[in-house]
Every structure is written in structure tokens, then in C-alpha cells.
Scaffold this active site. Structure first.
Site, PDB file in Angstrom:
ATOM      1  N   PRO A   1       0.790  -1.232   0.000  1.00 33.35           N
ATOM      2  CA  PRO A   1       0.000   0.000   0.000  1.00 33.35           C
ATOM      3  C   PRO A   1       0.825   1.286   0.000  1.00 33.35           C
ATOM      4  O   PRO A   1       0.262   2.375   0.012  1.00 33.35           O
ATOM      5  CB  PRO A   1      -0.814  -0.120   1.293  1.00 33.35           C
ATOM      6  CG  PRO A   1       0.069  -0.918   2.200  1.00 33.35           C
ATOM      7  CD  PRO A   1       0.779  -1.898   1.303  1.00 33.35           C
ATOM      8  N   GLU A   2       2.136   1.171  -0.048  1.00 34.79           N
ATOM      9  CA  GLU A   2       2.992   2.356   0.029  1.00 34.79           C
ATOM     10  C   GLU A   2       2.612   3.458  -0.961  1.00 34.79           C
ATOM     11  O   GLU A   2       2.597   4.636  -0.581  1.00 34.79           O
ATOM     12  CB  GLU A   2       4.471   1.985  -0.157  1.00 34.79           C
ATOM     13  CG  GLU A   2       5.062   1.192   0.978  1.00 34.79           C
ATOM     14  CD  GLU A   2       4.984  -0.306   0.771  1.00 34.79           C
ATOM     15  OE1 GLU A   2       5.787  -1.026   1.357  1.00 34.79           O
ATOM     16  OE2 GLU A   2       4.091  -0.763   0.028  1.00 34.79           O
ATOM     17  N   PRO A   3       2.313   3.133  -2.231  1.00 35.22           N
ATOM     18  CA  PRO A   3       1.980   4.208  -3.176  1.00 35.22           C
ATOM     19  C   PRO A   3       0.759   5.034  -2.772  1.00 35.22           C
ATOM     20  O   PRO A   3       0.660   6.202  -3.127  1.00 35.22           O
ATOM     21  CB  PRO A   3       1.733   3.472  -4.496  1.00 35.22           C
ATOM     22  CG  PRO A   3       2.514   2.213  -4.372  1.00 35.22           C
ATOM     23  CD  PRO A   3       2.419   1.847  -2.913  1.00 35.22           C
TER      24      PRO A   3
ATOM     25  N   SER B   1       4.725   6.654  -0.667  1.00 28.73           N
ATOM     26  CA  SER B   1       6.049   6.059  -0.527  1.00 28.73           C
ATOM     27  C   SER B   1       6.287   5.084  -1.682  1.00 28.73           C
ATOM     28  O   SER B   1       5.514   5.020  -2.622  1.00 28.73           O
ATOM     29  CB  SER B   1       6.152   5.336   0.817  1.00 28.73           C
ATOM     30  OG  SER B   1       7.466   4.842   1.012  1.00 28.73           O
TER      31      SER B   1
END
Length: 178
Positions: free
Chosen positions: A34-36, A40
Site C-alpha cells: 500500500p505504500e503508493p 512512498s
């Protein structure tokens, strides 16, 4: 290494899974990067996901930040087996014992070395990925989205500007620099 997964296995946890030889997941397992969504990157996953699940599926997971179920992870090749949560540890133990009892140790080492060579090739760019991640973390946008995430508020869509981040010159402007 044999990973056992129950519940959420996202971000760094999912990257650990990508680094393991085999993965046994419980029905409750959920995987993703899920970073995007926060702003991130997930560069270890960027490098290993295409090897594990293929380039198109890796792109979908990494570009959307969507989480997938254990059954979907099995279907696309991210995990080897899906069992009821209470059977995960025992299934992993059985897998380890099967390897120990059936496989010649010298052949095992040779196969592991060969696999490591091919999977380590993308990791040659790990420093590049680390630097891009640090660059993303320096942005005001990242800090703001982290705050929204931690406060459990909904993320608001932002104006998408392609691959040139806010505050940086466009590639055309960079070419015109002296």
C-alpha cells in the site's frame, strides 16, 4: 526459508514473503504493497514481485496499492499453499520435513545457489531503490499523506502529474539547464 502468514501481510511484511523460498498462508491472510497510496515506494517489492507473480500482476499490485486475499495470492503464485489459519504452522512444518527427508543436501545447496543468483540480479539495483524511496519520503506530500493515514482519514485524490513530481523541473526544463 518458509514463511507462514496469517492476517495482514503488507508493505515490509509482504516484502519478506517475496524473499522467502516457500509461503504457507492462512485463509485470513491479505497481501499487498500500500505504500503508493501513502506516497512512498516499495522498492524491494518492485524488484522481486515481477519474479514472483509476473510483470503485469506486479505492476497492478504496486501501482494500485490494492490488497489481495490469500486465495488470489495463491492463484497468481505469490503463495504456495492456503490452509485454514489453525493449520498454517503444521503445514509449514510438514513442508520443511518433506524437504529434509527427500532432498539431497548437496543438490539442495546447488539449487538454492542457482536460484539465489537469478533472484539476486534485480537486487543489484537495491541502492537505487533505497535512494528513490528516501527521495519520496522527503516530500511534503508524503508527510501529509502519512498523517492522513495515521489519523485513519480517507485519502483525497491528488492531481496526477505523470512521472515528474511536484517541485521538480520537468525533463524538458532539465535538458535546457546549463
Amino acid at each position: 526459508m518458509i514463511a507462514t502468514v496469517k492476517g495482514h501481510c503488507v508493505a515490509g511484511g509482504n516484502e519478506w514473503v517475496l524473499a522467502c523460498d516457500l509461503v504457507v498462508a492462512g485463509k485470513s491472510a491479505v497481501f499487498g504493497q500500500p505504500e503508493p497510496i501513502i506516497g512512498s515506494t516499495a522498492f524491494f517489492a518492485v524488484q522481486l514481485s515481477p519474479i514472483a507473480v509476473g510483470e503485469r500482476r506486479a505492476r497492478e499490485m504496486l501501482l494500485t496499492g490494492k490488497l489481495i486475499s490469500a486465495d488470489e495470492a495463491h492463484r497468481i503464485g505469490l503463495v504456495n499453499k492456503v490452509v485454514p489459519d489453525e493449520e498454517v504452522d503444521e503445514e509449514a512444518r510438514k513442508l520443511a520435513i518433506e524437504i529434509i527427508n527427500r532432498v539431497n543436501p548437496q543438490a539442495f545447496r546447488a539449487v538454492k545457489s542457482g536460484l539465489r543468483f537469478w533472484t539476486d540480479l534485480p537486487l543489484l539495483l537495491l541502492k537505487f531503490g533505497r535512494d528513490l524511496t528516501a527521495w519520496a519520503w522527503l516530500s511534503d506530500m508524503f508527510r501529509e499523506r502519512c498523517k492522513v493515514f495515521l489519523e485513519k482519514r480517507p485519502m483525497k485524490p491528488e492531481k496526477f502529474m505523470g512521472v515528474t513530481p511536484r517541485g521538480l523541473k520537468s525533463s524538458k526544463e532539465c535538458l535546457n539547464d546549463d
